[in-house]
Design a protein around this motif. Structure first.
Motif, short mmCIF file in Angstrom:
data_model
loop_
_atom_site.label_atom_id
_atom_site.label_comp_id
_atom_site.label_asym_id
_atom_site.label_seq_id
_atom_site.Cartn_x
_atom_site.Cartn_y
_atom_site.Cartn_z
N ASP A 1 0.83 -1.21 0.00
CA ASP A 1 0.00 0.00 0.00
C ASP A 1 0.86 1.26 0.00
OD1 ASP A 1 -2.56 0.98 -0.18
OD2 ASP A 1 -2.82 1.22 1.98
N LYS A 2 2.06 1.17 0.58
CA LYS A 2 2.99 2.30 0.62
C LYS A 2 3.88 2.33 -0.62
CE LYS A 2 3.26 2.35 5.67
NZ LYS A 2 4.16 2.14 6.84
N GLN A 3 3.62 1.41 -1.58
CA GLN A 3 4.42 1.30 -2.80
C GLN A 3 5.88 0.99 -2.51
OE1 GLN A 3 2.88 1.41 -5.85
NE2 GLN A 3 1.00 1.59 -4.65
N ASP A 4 6.12 0.31 -1.39
CA ASP A 4 7.48 -0.09 -1.01
C ASP A 4 7.68 -1.53 -1.48
OD1 ASP A 4 9.44 0.23 2.09
OD2 ASP A 4 9.94 -0.56 0.10
N ARG A 5 7.97 -1.69 -2.77
CA ARG A 5 8.08 -3.02 -3.36
C ARG A 5 9.24 -3.82 -2.78
NH1 ARG A 5 3.64 -4.18 -6.86
NH2 ARG A 5 2.76 -2.16 -7.35
N ALA A 6 10.33 -3.16 -2.51
CA ALA A 6 11.49 -3.87 -1.98
C ALA A 6 11.17 -4.50 -0.63
CB ALA A 6 12.67 -2.90 -1.85
N LYS A 7 10.50 -3.73 0.21
CA LYS A 7 10.15 -4.27 1.53
C LYS A 7 9.13 -5.39 1.39
CE LYS A 7 8.58 -2.91 6.13
NZ LYS A 7 8.14 -1.77 7.01
N ALA A 8 8.20 -5.24 0.47
CA ALA A 8 7.19 -6.28 0.27
C ALA A 8 7.85 -7.59 -0.18
CB ALA A 8 6.16 -5.81 -0.76
N VAL A 9 8.82 -7.50 -1.09
CA VAL A 9 9.53 -8.70 -1.54
C VAL A 9 10.27 -9.33 -0.38
CG1 VAL A 9 11.40 -9.53 -3.02
CG2 VAL A 9 9.72 -7.92 -3.93
N ASP A 10 10.90 -8.52 0.45
CA ASP A 10 11.64 -9.04 1.60
C ASP A 10 10.72 -9.80 2.55
OD1 ASP A 10 12.97 -8.09 4.59
OD2 ASP A 10 14.28 -9.00 3.08
N ILE A 11 9.53 -9.25 2.81
CA ILE A 11 8.56 -9.92 3.69
C ILE A 11 8.08 -11.23 3.05
CG2 ILE A 11 6.25 -9.70 4.72
CD1 ILE A 11 6.78 -6.66 4.88
N LEU A 12 7.85 -11.17 1.73
CA LEU A 12 7.38 -12.36 1.02
C LEU A 12 8.39 -13.50 1.14
CD1 LEU A 12 5.12 -13.39 -0.93
CD2 LEU A 12 6.59 -12.66 -2.82
N VAL A 13 9.66 -13.18 0.99
CA VAL A 13 10.70 -14.21 0.99
C VAL A 13 11.02 -14.70 2.40
CG1 VAL A 13 13.12 -14.68 0.42
CG2 VAL A 13 11.70 -13.38 -1.18
N LYS A 14 11.13 -13.77 3.33
CA LYS A 14 11.59 -14.14 4.67
C LYS A 14 10.46 -14.59 5.60
CE LYS A 14 15.68 -11.17 4.73
NZ LYS A 14 16.37 -10.03 5.40
N ASP A 15 9.29 -13.97 5.46
CA ASP A 15 8.23 -14.22 6.44
C ASP A 15 7.11 -15.12 5.92
OD1 ASP A 15 8.48 -10.78 7.59
OD2 ASP A 15 9.53 -12.59 8.27
N LEU A 16 6.74 -14.95 4.66
CA LEU A 16 5.58 -15.69 4.15
C LEU A 16 5.97 -17.01 3.46
CD1 LEU A 16 3.50 -12.69 2.74
CD2 LEU A 16 2.96 -14.10 4.73
N LYS A 17 7.26 -17.18 3.10
CA LYS A 17 7.72 -18.39 2.39
C LYS A 17 7.45 -19.65 3.21
CE LYS A 17 10.14 -20.57 -0.81
NZ LYS A 17 9.67 -20.69 -2.21
N VAL A 18 7.47 -19.52 4.54
CA VAL A 18 7.28 -20.68 5.40
C VAL A 18 5.92 -21.32 5.22
CG1 VAL A 18 6.43 -19.33 7.35
CG2 VAL A 18 7.56 -21.49 7.78
N PHE A 19 4.94 -20.53 4.77
CA PHE A 19 3.58 -21.06 4.63
C PHE A 19 3.36 -21.75 3.28
CE2 PHE A 19 3.30 -17.32 7.42
CZ PHE A 19 2.84 -17.94 8.57
N SER A 20 4.35 -21.63 2.36
CA SER A 20 4.19 -22.23 1.03
C SER A 20 4.12 -23.74 1.10
CB SER A 20 5.33 -21.81 0.11
OG SER A 20 6.58 -22.27 0.60
N SER A 21 4.81 -24.33 2.07
CA SER A 21 4.79 -25.79 2.19
C SER A 21 3.44 -26.30 2.65
CB SER A 21 5.88 -26.26 3.14
OG SER A 21 5.70 -25.69 4.42
#
Length: 1105
Positions: free
Chosen positions: A86-106
């Motif tokens: 929402d803040k258009q901070d794509r870099a931070k969003a990618v970082d959260i996706l990789v570090k925090d949300l990746k665990v739920f992909s399994s």
């Protein structure tokens, strides 16, 4: 971990919370995993502290513990991801996706892919499932609702969401019990045990050994007594010094050190209860309960000691009884029907009422203070205003420089508190700037200045009377963060208590047995308690709401309550537990957002009342639910102020029209009716109003009208006007004058009341000053002491500009600044501004033509002056920038009078055209005008000067013309009543003025006589013959008062400026104390108006109540 160890953690958590170790509390909650603080968790989520949110959760669960835990962590990380997008901070969003949300992909790969695709959208709300996503705040709140459901359903959080129910400061209590028993095991027990540490068991030293300070100095134990009085650690402790009293508060007196830096908060120990008596303290200790298996208290020594009485020892069981049971409050026989709910009186104060207090003895006398600095005393039974005083600095020469500077910068002053002393012989007034006034009250209208105290830097926020050491004292608190104690007889300062970190809002003095103490509250929500010493505060905790709070005891002194409002408008009314110091009850029923600080009062040891939501709300002290509400027939402000009388039969409530409503119960109604009937008693001290109660209260039921017994004499036949014909019948003095005599054209007292300033017809000013000496301790103007005709060392005279004018033909005018430092004056020439100390001209302006004929300072800005001109205009002039801001046109002849009203925000002008005009001070527009009316057969008001002066209520207006005295309602310019010259005053009126309290009118006549009139009815009370002030051998028709001035603080003193150049100060004899007695009421007619055909506005000749 054993259950006892787990419980110890909870005790530590409670202790840390009471001591405000907030970060440590939450750290221990997380590390122990025993208590999940939902409130803390919600706060962190709402503020977006995501790292702390997950760190705190990690003490209770992990991502993969169960499906509830996984869902909790997923929702938190998803919200963090969406906020980055929402803040258009794509870099931070990618970082959260990789570090925090990746665990739920399994666990759900499709969901993870869908979340990843959000990166490709310009706005993630284009996703159908996220189309209703609002702003960040609302999204967090919606997520919180889901998280709370998941946490409550998660078995890992079972039994961790509720903190166990503990009594306040339970850990402290256990430590005290331990110390108590350790002391009983001592071989040489001492009354004042030597507690140095908690790290080892306590033992008393040798009998003759050196003693250490008592345990209340210990930082953990705290600096407070605990035995029944707002304590930190010693509720069960025996370690209070035996002398001087068994009271818990006596421990405060023995503590020479300031309290520990971490004092208990509001729900911690904080009680001031009556202590157990000496017999209780000497009772035999009992065997401790066997509920603590980890400690064995028994030994040969202990059994022997338990048989022996110990001075100052309280058993554990007894301590528990005091702690847990608390004082009982027997129910009295008062029922809710005894509450004063019926409106019996409505009083018109004239300005916004800020404080009220009923007389402690005369239960129908009400003291009132207002937002313009006025105070008034009302007899609510007869609706008489017995006395009125406006704010004036009594002695400006004794005032501090900060106070003088504050008054010069902003002269507006409000009353913050008015209160009677316990026997009603003194009353105190706390003002919004520095000053406290103490008046002596002797009943009726006899109100005299007693003390003026420059008490605090800034506002004086509260005031109370107390009797420490059997000596009456005045207690004040203020914006300078201090509490001060003053001798009520001399005004000498006795104590200054410092320790608050914010302005002190209120004080509440009280006593338990022989121990006197003071509670104080500050606007940061801190509550402290003080003994009458210089050893610092004994209590430091937080009030509910953390802002403005007042405290009060029930009438019997056994129950303590507080009421306050937070900055957000949340109001709290609570009762304190007197044995533990915790909040015992929190009363419900307040609106969510109160307007202003809610005020409260107690009555009959049974009921509480508070003003909120345009209502008066009542509670039973023993029930937290609202008992009832009343609207007092409407017209109340959002948060009305209120005050019960001592018996609870009357309740005074402020109304939104600058008035007061008096509510009464059955007993109160009977008392008020009896007082109405007693108004016919010839021995009644205060003047009686001329308007009958039936005339004023035509809408009331017939039973409220006074019944006149047959045996009451006809006062109209027995009353006689007081005549003073000789100088020995009053106190009078002709002021010394070494300058050539010229008739006195203008005469004014200085605002401090210590000098008189006259302007003679030759444009020369004369200043008389009274000196402070043994005969005149106050240094105020008096007829008993001769003043000095004062001149500066340079010997110059203060003389107006008279170039190209004849001062004898001019219309002189004069005005004095509020701080008495300079005077503005004119005598047909330029307007001159003089320094009152040096007599030097500071500046001149407004050269004629036209000439200035009247001057008036704006009441709120000394730099703004209204100047009436000879050409009938009024110029609003700013001295500082030397600029005319506005020119007002509406009169046809020269301006002869100007008067400002703070309450109405208007300027009223009068002219030689006998016209009154009202101008708004905001835009200086003309609001209304009216010509002065004349009685049939009377003199025409179109000839001669007309002058105006506002009553202290800033609504009623005195209009003076040679043909009449009249009182108008300035808000409408309607005439209320009128008096025209008639026997015993047949001559034309030369001048007239209100007394300083607006209860009297002093009028001079061209035949040399002076009349004293009742300001309410315009009926004469007293006549002073010319022989009182005219020199022997001179005819009164030759010498008469041209001008008359009223003393600014002494309502019975006035001064005359005579046509022969003399100035006379006149007062009644000390044995009399006042000018005559008021005439009887005449069935409600306005006796000032002669009988005969009604004048144009005769129907309005009554004062609105």
């Amino acid at each position: 971990m054993s259950s006892l160890s787990r419980e110890l953690v909870f005790l530590i958590l409670q202790f840390l919370d009471e001591e405000k170790f907030k970060e440590t509390v939450h750290k221990l909650e997380q590390e122990s995993g025993f208590f999940f603080n939902m409130k803390y968790f919600e706060d962190q989520v709402q503020s977006g502290e995501w790292e702390e949110v997950e760190r705190y959760l990690s003490g209770f669960t992990k991502v993969d513990d169960n499906r509830y835990s996984m869902k909790i962590f997923f929702e938190i990380r998803k919200q963090k991801y969406l906020e980055a997008l929402d803040k258009q901070d794509r870099a931070k969003a990618v970082d959260i996706l990789v570090k925090d949300l990746k665990v739920f992909s399994s666990f759900n790969e499709e969901l993870y892919k869908e979340i990843t695709q959000l990166l490709t959208l310009e706005n993630f709300r284009e996703n159908e499932q996220l189309s209703k996503y609002g702003d960040t705040k609302s999204a967090r709140n919606i997520m919180l609702l889901e998280l709370k459901k998941l946490i409550e359903a998660n078995p890992l959080f079972r039994d961790k969401l509720a903190f166990p129910s503990l009594k306040a400061s339970r850990l402290r209590t256990l430590i005290n019990q331990s110390l108590n028993w350790q002391h009983q095991l001592c071989k040489n027990p001492r009354p004042n045990p030597d507690i140095k540490t908690l790290f080892i068991d306590h033992t008393c030293g040798p009998p003759n050994g050196a003693r250490a300070p008592p345990p209340t100095n210990n930082p953990l134990v705290g600096g407070l007594p605990k035995q029944g009085a707002f304590p930190p650690l010693t509720t069960h402790s025996p370690f209070q010094p035996a002398p001087p009293s068994a009271s818990a508060l006596a421990g405060w007196m023995a503590n020479p050190n300031p309290p520990a830096p971490h004092a208990p908060v509001a729900n911690g120990p904080a009680a001031l209860t009556a202590p157990p008596n000496s017999a209780t303290l000497l009772k035999r200790p009992r065997t401790p309960p066997s509920t603590t298996p980890t400690v064995d208290y028994q030994s040969a020594d202990s059994e022997h000691l338990m048989k022996r009485a110990r001075p100052g020892i309280q058993s554990v069981d007894e301590a528990k009884t005091v702690n847990c049971v608390g004082p009982s409050h027997p129910q009295n026989n008062v029922s809710p029907d005894d509450l004063p709910k019926n409106v019996a009186r409505s009083l018109n104060q004239g300005s916004c009422v800020m404080s009220m207090d009923f007389h402690p003895i005369q239960l129908s006398i009400l003291l009132v203070g207002t937002n313009v600095g006025d105070i008034g005393i009302w007899e609510v039974g007869s609706r008489d205003r017995l006395a009125q005083r406006t704010f004036k600095v009594w002695d400006i020469t004794a005032a501090s420089m900060p106070m003088q500077a504050a008054l010069v910068k902003d002269p507006a002053v409000s009353v913050n508190r008015t209160v009677w002393n316990p026997d009603g012989t003194l009353l105190g007034v706390a003002f919004s700037k520095h000053i406290v006034h103490i008046y002596a009250y002797n009943g009726g209208s006899d109100l005299r200045q007693h003390l003026e105290i420059d008490a605090h830097v800034g506002g004086v926020n509260d005031l109370a009377f107390s009797h420490p050491n059997k000596q009456l004292c005045v207690i004040t608190c203020g914006d300078d963060k201090t509490i001060k104690v003053w001798d009520a007889a001399t005004g000498r300062k006795q104590y200054t208590f410092e320790g608050h970190e914010a302005p002190v809002y209120s004080v509440c003095p009280h006593h338990k047995e022989s121990i006197q103490f003071i509670f104080s509250t500050a606007i940061d929500g801190k509550i402290k308690a003080w003994l009458y010493d210089l050893l610092g505060s004994r209590v430091d905790y937080d009030a509910p709401g953390h802002w403005c709070t007042t405290m009060a005891y029930s009438a019997d002194g056994t129950r303590l309550f507080s009421c306050g409002t937070s900055k957000d408008g949340e109001s709290y009314l609570v009762e304190w537990n007197e044995s533990e110091g915790a909040i015992k009850r929190t009363y419900s029923g307040f609106r969510k957002r109160s307007s202003g600080v809610v005020q409260f009062d107690t009555t009959r040891n049974r009921f509480l009342a508070a003003g909120d939501e345009f209502l008066i709300k009542f509670w039973d002290m023993d029930n937290t639910n609202l008992l009832t509400t009343i609207d007092a027939e409407g017209g109340l402000p959002a948060s009305p102020r209120l005050r019960f009388n001592k018996e609870g039969s009357l309740l005074a409530v402020t109304s939104s029209d600058n008035g007061i409503k008096i509510l009464a119960n059955r007993d109160g109604m009977q008392m008020l009716r009896a007082l109405e009937a007693r108004a016919y008693d010839t021995n009644r001290a205060p003047p009686e109003p001329a308007v009958s109660k039936s005339g004023m209260e035509g809408g009331r039921t017939p039973e409220t009208k006074p019944r006149i017994p047959d045996d009451i004499p006809d006062r109209s036949k027995s009353w006689k006007l007081t005549e003073i014909t000789e100088q020995n019948q009053c106190r009078t003095i002709r002021l010394p004058d070494s300058l050539p005599p010229n008739k006195v054209a203008r005469l004014i007292y200085t605002n401090a009341g210590v000098a008189l300033l006259a302007l003679a017809s030759n444009a020369v000013h004369k200043l008389w000053k009274w000196q402070r000496n043994e005969r005149n301790v106050s240094g105020k103007a008096t007829a008993s002491v001769t003043p000095q005709l004062w001149q500066p060392a340079s010997g110059i005279l203060m003389t107006n500009d008279i170039s190209e004018t004849n001062p004898e033909d001019a219309v002189p005018c004069i005005a004095l600044s509020k701080n008495d430092s300079y005077v503005m004056s004119a005598s047909g020439g330029k307007v001159s501004l003089f320094n009152m100390m040096t007599f030097k001209v500071m500046t001149t302006f407004m050269p004629p033509p036209p000439a200035a004929t009247f001057l008036a300072f704006h009441p709120q800005d000394n730099n703004i002056i209204a100047i009436g001109m000879e050409d009938s205009t009024i110029q609003i002039y700013n001295v500082r920038v030397d600029e005319v801001k506005s020119k007002l046109k509406g009169h046809q002849k020269r301006i002869t009078g100007l008067a400002f009203s703070n309450t109405l925000n208007v300027l009223v002008s009068s002219g030689a055209d006998a016209q009154l005009c009202m101008w708004g001070t905001d835009g200086w527009e003309k609001k209304k005008s009216k010509f002065v009316q004349v009685q049939p057969g009377g003199r025409s008001p179109s000839i001669g000067d007309t002058r105006v002066q506002f009553h202290n209520d800033q609504v009623r207006l005195l209009v003076v013309h040679e043909s009449q005295l009249a009182v108008y309602d300035a808000s409408k310019l309607d005439r209320l009543r009128q008096w025209v010259p008639q026997n015993p005053f047949p001559a034309a009126i030369s001048n007239a003025t209100y007394s300083c309290d607006s209860q009297l009118i002093y009028a001079g006549f061209v035949d040399g006589s002076v009349g004293v009139f009742d300001a309410e009815s315009l009926r004469p009370r007293c006549r002073l013959a010319p022989t009182v002030h005219v020199p022997s051998g001179v005819s009164g028709s030759t010498v008469y008062p041209l001008v008359i001035a009223a003393h600014p603080a002494e309502p019975n003193q006035f001064a005359l400026g005579l046509s022969d150049g003399g100035v006379q100060v006149i007062e009644p004899l000390e044995s009399e104390g006042k000018w005559g007695t008021g005439p009887p009421a005449d069935n409600g007619t306005a006796s000032g108006v002669p009988s005969g055909p009604a004048s144009g506005n005769q129907g309005s000749d009554q004062t609105p109540r």
